[in-house]
Write an enzyme that holds these catalytic residues in place. Sequence first.
Site, PDB file in Angstrom:
ATOM      1  N   HIS A  23      24.211  40.531  20.154  1.00 33.50           N
ATOM      2  CA  HIS A  23      22.923  41.331  20.091  1.00 33.50           C
ATOM      3  C   HIS A  23      22.351  42.741  20.648  1.00 33.50           C
ATOM      4  O   HIS A  23      22.035  43.349  21.166  1.00 33.50           O
ATOM      5  CB  HIS A  23      22.674  40.748  21.822  1.00 33.50           C
ATOM      6  CG  HIS A  23      22.287  39.216  21.533  1.00 33.50           C
ATOM      7  ND1 HIS A  23      22.036  38.014  22.771  1.00 33.50           N
ATOM      8  CD2 HIS A  23      21.650  38.362  20.792  1.00 33.50           C
ATOM      9  CE1 HIS A  23      21.489  37.280  22.492  1.00 33.50           C
ATOM     10  NE2 HIS A  23      21.720  37.497  21.048  1.00 33.50           N
ATOM     11  N   HIS A  79      18.625  26.562  16.090  1.00 40.63           N
ATOM     12  CA  HIS A  79      17.972  27.636  16.366  1.00 40.63           C
ATOM     13  C   HIS A  79      17.692  28.555  15.466  1.00 40.63           C
ATOM     14  O   HIS A  79      19.557  28.654  14.750  1.00 40.63           O
ATOM     15  CB  HIS A  79      18.726  28.013  17.912  1.00 40.63           C
ATOM     16  CG  HIS A  79      18.342  28.886  18.508  1.00 40.63           C
ATOM     17  ND1 HIS A  79      18.024  30.181  18.131  1.00 40.63           N
ATOM     18  CD2 HIS A  79      19.287  30.169  19.227  1.00 40.63           C
ATOM     19  CE1 HIS A  79      18.177  31.036  19.064  1.00 40.63           C
ATOM     20  NE2 HIS A  79      18.426  31.487  19.393  1.00 40.63           N
ATOM     21  N   GLU A  81      18.122  32.346  15.216  1.00 45.83           N
ATOM     22  CA  GLU A  81      18.304  32.875  15.314  1.00 45.83           C
ATOM     23  C   GLU A  81      20.365  33.526  14.501  1.00 45.83           C
ATOM     24  O   GLU A  81      20.396  32.425  14.019  1.00 45.83           O
ATOM     25  CB  GLU A  81      19.351  33.150  17.090  1.00 45.83           C
ATOM     26  CG  GLU A  81      19.662  34.648  17.728  1.00 45.83           C
ATOM     27  CD  GLU A  81      20.067  35.422  18.824  1.00 45.83           C
ATOM     28  OE1 GLU A  81      19.691  36.073  19.178  1.00 45.83           O
ATOM     29  OE2 GLU A  81      19.951  33.616  19.315  1.00 45.83           O
ATOM     30  N   ASP A  83      23.128  34.275  14.278  1.00 44.61           N
ATOM     31  CA  ASP A  83      24.248  33.510  14.805  1.00 44.61           C
ATOM     32  C   ASP A  83      24.428  32.523  14.394  1.00 44.61           C
ATOM     33  O   ASP A  83      25.222  31.772  13.699  1.00 44.61           O
ATOM     34  CB  ASP A  83      25.049  34.531  15.568  1.00 44.61           C
ATOM     35  CG  ASP A  83      24.189  33.777  16.627  1.00 44.61           C
ATOM     36  OD1 ASP A  83      22.747  33.664  16.405  1.00 44.61           O
ATOM     37  OD2 ASP A  83      24.360  33.275  18.280  1.00 44.61           O
ATOM     38  N   HIS A 145      17.132  29.185  24.660  1.00 39.28           N
ATOM     39  CA  HIS A 145      16.868  30.405  25.187  1.00 39.28           C
ATOM     40  C   HIS A 145      15.610  31.354  24.097  1.00 39.28           C
ATOM     41  O   HIS A 145      15.289  32.347  24.457  1.00 39.28           O
ATOM     42  CB  HIS A 145      17.880  32.139  25.544  1.00 39.28           C
ATOM     43  CG  HIS A 145      18.514  32.475  24.075  1.00 39.28           C
ATOM     44  ND1 HIS A 145      18.851  34.166  24.098  1.00 39.28           N
ATOM     45  CD2 HIS A 145      19.483  31.950  23.456  1.00 39.28           C
ATOM     46  CE1 HIS A 145      19.578  34.022  23.253  1.00 39.28           C
ATOM     47  NE2 HIS A 145      19.518  32.849  22.510  1.00 39.28           N
ATOM     48  N   ASP A 164      22.717  27.268  22.494  1.00 37.58           N
ATOM     49  CA  ASP A 164      23.584  27.809  23.050  1.00 37.58           C
ATOM     50  C   ASP A 164      23.264  27.596  24.633  1.00 37.58           C
ATOM     51  O   ASP A 164      24.419  28.345  24.783  1.00 37.58           O
ATOM     52  CB  ASP A 164      22.404  29.379  22.911  1.00 37.58           C
ATOM     53  CG  ASP A 164      22.461  30.069  21.414  1.00 37.58           C
ATOM     54  OD1 ASP A 164      23.592  30.094  21.539  1.00 37.58           O
ATOM     55  OD2 ASP A 164      20.998  31.078  21.507  1.00 37.58           O
ATOM     56  N   TYR A 192      27.955  34.023  30.639  1.00 40.61           N
ATOM     57  CA  TYR A 192      27.131  33.569  29.498  1.00 40.61           C
ATOM     58  C   TYR A 192      25.232  33.555  29.528  1.00 40.61           C
ATOM     59  O   TYR A 192      24.350  33.878  29.718  1.00 40.61           O
ATOM     60  CB  TYR A 192      27.719  32.614  28.471  1.00 40.61           C
ATOM     61  CG  TYR A 192      26.603  31.823  27.688  1.00 40.61           C
ATOM     62  CD1 TYR A 192      26.614  32.423  26.108  1.00 40.61           C
ATOM     63  CD2 TYR A 192      25.886  31.433  27.488  1.00 40.61           C
ATOM     64  CE1 TYR A 192      26.131  32.691  25.101  1.00 40.61           C
ATOM     65  CE2 TYR A 192      24.831  30.935  26.573  1.00 40.61           C
ATOM     66  CZ  TYR A 192      25.479  31.790  25.345  1.00 40.61           C
ATOM     67  OH  TYR A 192      24.987  31.693  24.196  1.00 40.61           O
ATOM     68  N   HIS A 225      28.132  28.333  20.392  1.00 44.76           N
ATOM     69  CA  HIS A 225      29.671  29.375  21.215  1.00 44.76           C
ATOM     70  C   HIS A 225      30.863  28.745  21.759  1.00 44.76           C
ATOM     71  O   HIS A 225      30.321  28.340  22.982  1.00 44.76           O
ATOM     72  CB  HIS A 225      29.115  30.337  21.206  1.00 44.76           C
ATOM     73  CG  HIS A 225      27.869  31.353  20.802  1.00 44.76           C
ATOM     74  ND1 HIS A 225      28.180  31.748  19.348  1.00 44.76           N
ATOM     75  CD2 HIS A 225      26.873  31.255  20.598  1.00 44.76           C
ATOM     76  CE1 HIS A 225      27.224  32.474  18.935  1.00 44.76           C
ATOM     77  NE2 HIS A 225      26.337  32.088  19.709  1.00 44.76           N
TER      78      HIS A 225
END
Length: 400
Positions: A23, A79, A81, A83, A145, A164, A192, A225
């Site tokens: 991030h 998701h 994002e 990554d 999130h 996530d 996390y 992850h």
Amino acid sequence: MSFKITDKVKWVGKIDWELKFFHGNEYSTHRGSTYNSYLIRDKKTALIDTVWQPFAKEYVENLKKEIDLNEIDYIIINHAEIDHSGALPELMKEIPNTPIYCTSNGVKSIKGHYHQDWNFVEVKTGDELDLGDSKLVFVEAKMLHWPDSMFAYMTGENILFSNDAFGQHYASELMYNDKVDQGELEQEAIKYYANILTPFSPLVKKKIDEVLGFNLPVDMICTSHGIIWRDNPTQVVENYLKWSNDYQENQITIIYDTMWEGTRRMAEAIAKGIKAVDNEVAIKLFNVSKTDKNDIITEIFKSKAILAGSSTINNGILFSMAGMLEMIKGLKFKNKKAAAFGAYGWSGESVKIITQELRHAGLEVIGEGIKELWNPNEDAVQRCKKFGEEFANKLTNKNG
């Protein structure tokens, strides 16, 4: 690298051993991370999530070794994002018409990142995708999130692809929770949660209760992850329920920054005072300018109370403490008490500023704090020790 999870599911992601920050510079990854992508081969073939953008070309080339890309019937993006979705542009060059299944917010987010109008299929909670012998059941997980987040549950194999949720930034070729170092795994899992999911704790509990209400058997939780949970996989779900419930341990964390060691001496004296009253409480001290900020946040998350201290500079506080207080405010910690302290030379605003910031962060502030002029002498040290004793007594309801 790839490996077989079940007869129908294969991991086709990327282990990133070199990753040190995530991030941007907001999250430290001492043990690297993984970007977990999964290939499901039933009568139909589905790809769940991809990898971070810098590894996109490598990912697509490795995927070609596993399967003719034209055989991929569906792409699932839990998701958007980068990554997780970062290899989509490279992948879609090869198979541009393949449908991408995601939430309506996922469509907006993917378009916002890549400015492409691919073949999107919007899904919502309860929608199913038939793969043949098994199905994927989608569950929206808004704000866990991001607004677009969702889970995908695979029937037959009883696998929850949780993105996530339940993950960790933890690189390991062992890949399963029963194979890795348990202390490392526990530390990375709570770190996390503390740093990423704490603000959404009420939603975490609500979503977990909803998913549990489906009464679906879960043999494995495949995160995006870190490791895969296969040995008693719901243990991490139980931990999330515990952590989401205004979590605290019998710990007090003292954070400070100091110019000429006066505030440090105050912190150590306060700690001695606390210990004099409560020998069982764990007390941890951190100089916020020298210690990893995310590790500190993890300790604050575990604490029932914090004390924050800073020297006064330019009628304000030291910038590392200001940054830490901003993080604490953003994470919306609950069920924690707090107080401020600090040394000063002539104006002495730091304690008042910190006290205000602690209140703005939603912590229950006990008293107006303590400040000492210049380098604390023995009398000042004793006052700080007394302050620590009084703070501990208030926590334990002794003497009021």
